[in-house]
Each structure stands twice: as structure tokens, then as C-alpha cells.
Design a protein around this motif. Sequence first.
Motif, PDB file in Angstrom:
ATOM      1  N   LYS A  43      -6.596   4.088  72.696  1.00  0.00           N
ATOM      2  CA  LYS A  43      -5.195   3.733  73.010  1.00  0.00           C
ATOM      3  C   LYS A  43      -4.904   2.252  72.769  1.00  0.00           C
ATOM      4  N   HIS A  76     -14.999  -3.067  74.549  1.00  0.00           N
ATOM      5  CA  HIS A  76     -14.647  -1.808  75.222  1.00  0.00           C
ATOM      6  C   HIS A  76     -15.286  -0.619  74.492  1.00  0.00           C
ATOM      7  N   TYR A  78     -17.866  -0.633  72.594  1.00  0.00           N
ATOM      8  CA  TYR A  78     -19.313  -0.699  72.875  1.00  0.00           C
ATOM      9  C   TYR A  78     -19.619  -0.005  74.201  1.00  0.00           C
ATOM     10  N   ARG A  95     -12.946  10.087  72.113  1.00  0.00           N
ATOM     11  CA  ARG A  95     -11.826   9.716  71.246  1.00  0.00           C
ATOM     12  C   ARG A  95     -11.509  10.842  70.245  1.00  0.00           C
TER      13      ARG A  95
END
Length: 290
Positions: A43, A76, A78, A95
Motif C-alpha cells: 500500500k 518495511h 525487508y 502482497r
Amino acid sequence: MTDMDVVKYLTEKKVPVDRALKKYFSDINAFFEIMYYSIGGGKRIRPILAIASYEANGGKDSKQIMPIACGLELIHTYSLIHDDLPAMDDDDFRRGKAAAHKKFGEAMAILSGDGLFAHAFELFAQGNGLVKEKLMVIKAVSEVVGPKGVVYGQTLDISKEMSHNPVSLRRIHFNKTAKFIAVSVKCGAIMAQAPVPLINELYTAGIYMGMLFQYTDDILDVVGEKEKLGKTPGKDLAAGKLTAPAVYGLDGAMFRARRYAELANQKFSGLGKRFSVFNMITDFILHRTF
Ligand code: GRG
């Protein structure tokens, strides 16, 4: 702003972030393609918060803030790759596609995380001028994503010894998620050279927003849909994880999520009209379905 306006705002703000991320991962070596796979599909809340804060604080040069915003997204990403590993939360889906270790194997997934972390700091050091501010960003981010923040939060999150009580829950949420959301807001303010007291106020408001973010993440694990979330719901529940619904029940978690949204909104409103974008993002987070 209406609900539609906030979705439009977030969608529009995501475009240049995605474009910049693509640029930072082009034509370097084949491993960048592997890391880039995991970047796709998020996002981009953290980079958008940094950019929104930079702009609300009067920042005008996207070349100053974009590498920093993207660096936050790399860290993030990672954390998501490592979170999904079998040794951690063990999730195959992230995702909207196969998690990195499913796609490339565990070794490549671990290395992707390592690579993204280092590359983030290269991006933090890039950008136009503002050497002192970039150092402040590096200090602020490294403090909250490492062993005093996200990494510590993750050790608590995966520990089997945590008692299911409000204090433990708060410690996990605060370290694992809230500090990272808050520092994203802080980075934008730093790069726009906002006064230190205001930077600190924005960080505090960001903490409330970050607590809210993890509450809604926990709630979506119970009520969310796999297609929308792009990850597997019900995992926390099945694993007996320490989540807001586990401690307070679903209604109690929703009540407390609303309370964090109120606290964030009060704090942002108190800082002046130019920060109203954060009220709208707070409301989006409260009602989000993904
Ligand atoms: C690399 C900082 C770092 C830490 C390593 C694995 C680990 C230690 C930490 C995991 C922390 C973690 C997964 C926290 C959860 C935070 C959270 C709510 C993630 C979901 O964020 P979204 O919804 O995801 O913004 P998208 O995919 O949209 O970016």
C-alpha cells in the motif's frame, strides 16, 4: 475529505513512489530483480506518510524526500520477507503472491531482506543537500527499526513466553509497528526542517496512528478476506498469537481501535489545519479492509 477523497489521495501519492522504487531497482544486477519482486504490491503507507508530512511542513522538493520515503518502504519490505520465513510467522502468501521464500527459496529470501536493509541506508544518504537532516533521519530510523524497536517487537511477537495481557500486547504493538509508522511521519518533518518540538509532536501523533494500524491489522486477521488483504487471514488466531482480539475480544479490539483513532485525530488536529491530511489517513486506517 470524504472516504473517496482519501482513497484517491493514497492512490495518487502511490504513483511517484512506485515509479521511484522501480528506478532504484533498475539496471544494477540480477539480485535487484529478486528483491524488487517482494516490493511489488504494498500500500506504500509509510512512504506516503513521510511525503505527506514533508509537504504539510512546507517541503517542496520531491528529490529531497523521495529517496527517504522509498528507503522506509525497503526496510518495511525487508521486515515482511523475514516475518514470512518458516522460522518466524511461516506464511507462504504475501502482497497477493507467493512469499519470497516460496518463490526463490529461504536463502534468497534472507538475502533479499539483508540487501533491502542496506540499500535503504544508501537511499537515505542520497537526495538533494540537507546533510544534517539526512543524518537525523538515519539516526531516527535506525533507532526505531532495530533492537530498540521493530526487531525487539518481533522477538516479543514470536516468543512463546509472553502472557496474554494488555501490557504485553501494548509492548508488542508499540515496538513492532507503531514506532515505524511514527518515524515515517517524523522523517518528512525532519526533511522539511520543521522545528524540533513540532517534529516530536508529530512523532507522538504517529505513535497513536501506528497503534491503530496494528489494531486494524489484528482485527483484519479475524474479519478480513484473503484476496483483499493479499495475505492469509486467520493465521494469528490459529497460532494462538497475542493480538488485540485475543486480549480484548473482537468488539473490545474495535472499541480500542476507535479510541486510538480519536487520540491520533485529536493530536493531529491540535497541530493545525495543514495536518488535516493525517486525520483523513487515520480514518482510512480505522476503516480499512486491506
Ligand atoms: C527489518 C525492521 C526489520 C525487522 C526484522 C521480521 C521482523 C524483524 C519484524 C516484523 C515486523 C512486522 C511484520 C510487523 C507488522 C507490521 C505490519 C502491520 C505490516 C503490514 O503492513 P502493511 O499493511 O503492508 O502496510 P503492505 O503490504 O501494504 O505494505
